[in-house]
Design an enzyme around this catalytic site. Sequence first.
Site, mmCIF file in Angstrom:
data_model
loop_
_atom_site.group_PDB
_atom_site.id
_atom_site.type_symbol
_atom_site.label_atom_id
_atom_site.label_comp_id
_atom_site.label_asym_id
_atom_site.label_seq_id
_atom_site.Cartn_x
_atom_site.Cartn_y
_atom_site.Cartn_z
ATOM 1 N N ASP A 1 0.858 -1.175 0.000
ATOM 2 C CA ASP A 1 0.000 0.000 0.000
ATOM 3 C C ASP A 1 0.908 1.245 0.000
ATOM 4 O O ASP A 1 1.418 1.623 -1.051
ATOM 5 C CB ASP A 1 -0.879 -0.110 1.264
ATOM 6 C CG ASP A 1 -2.070 0.815 1.270
ATOM 7 O OD1 ASP A 1 -2.000 1.884 0.647
ATOM 8 O OD2 ASP A 1 -3.076 0.486 1.923
ATOM 9 N N ARG B 1 -10.672 -11.962 7.206
ATOM 10 C CA ARG B 1 -9.469 -12.577 6.639
ATOM 11 C C ARG B 1 -9.783 -13.923 5.987
ATOM 12 O O ARG B 1 -9.066 -14.379 5.104
ATOM 13 C CB ARG B 1 -8.423 -12.809 7.744
ATOM 14 C CG ARG B 1 -7.836 -11.550 8.358
ATOM 15 C CD ARG B 1 -6.626 -11.917 9.205
ATOM 16 N NE ARG B 1 -6.271 -10.893 10.184
ATOM 17 C CZ ARG B 1 -5.451 -9.868 9.933
ATOM 18 N NH1 ARG B 1 -4.948 -9.712 8.737
ATOM 19 N NH2 ARG B 1 -5.162 -8.998 10.886
#
Length: 179
Positions: A102, A164
């Site tokens: 990111d 997740r």
Amino acid sequence: MNGDIEKIMISEEQIAVKVKELGGILAEEYRDKNPLLICVLKGAIIFMADLIRQMDIRCEMDFMAVSSYGSGTESSGMVRILKDLDTSVQDRHVIVVEDIMDSGLTLSRLVELLRHREAASVKVVTLLNKPDRRKVEITPDYSGYDIPDEFVVGYGLDYAENYRNLPYIGVLKPEVYAK
Ligand code: PRP
Ligand code: MN
Ligand code: MG
């Protein structure tokens, strides 16, 4: 589909194809090098588990948990190690396995640290890459998908530690984080 998910960005089938492709490339590249694959906890665990099963070579794995944000401020310039490796990386060919790049802070600090520990080579494989969000100059050596700047969860990626376990990469409904 999970009710909190607005849309699937990358399906389970698409992920499987990409992981197989990446595994094949890495196997080719690292044959006879006994690479040490480092899973960056916790997000990379699902990708790591699938990736190594697509690498038909001798290799080892280890785990690390880091926080690149120190205590609050953004670029502390250091990785804070929450869980260190069990293995010495000295003279080893290291592959850092990430779910997403990111800002790039986590990986740039981690790569720096591993080089400092005298790894023979350090490369990064990430399933997802958000180039638009980059704050430091770093490019993954191997990358599955470039994605737009949308908040994604699943296949290891969390929102407040949830989601997740979704088998796909999905976009959360905005009302979920408004709560
Ligand atoms: C997420 C993700 C990457 C990192 C990417 O981890 O799994 O490790 O952030 O962000 P960056 O490029 O801006 O550094 P997170 O810190 O949320 O921990 P987690 O893997 O345990 O969810
Ligand atoms: Mn992570
Ligand atoms: Mg997270």
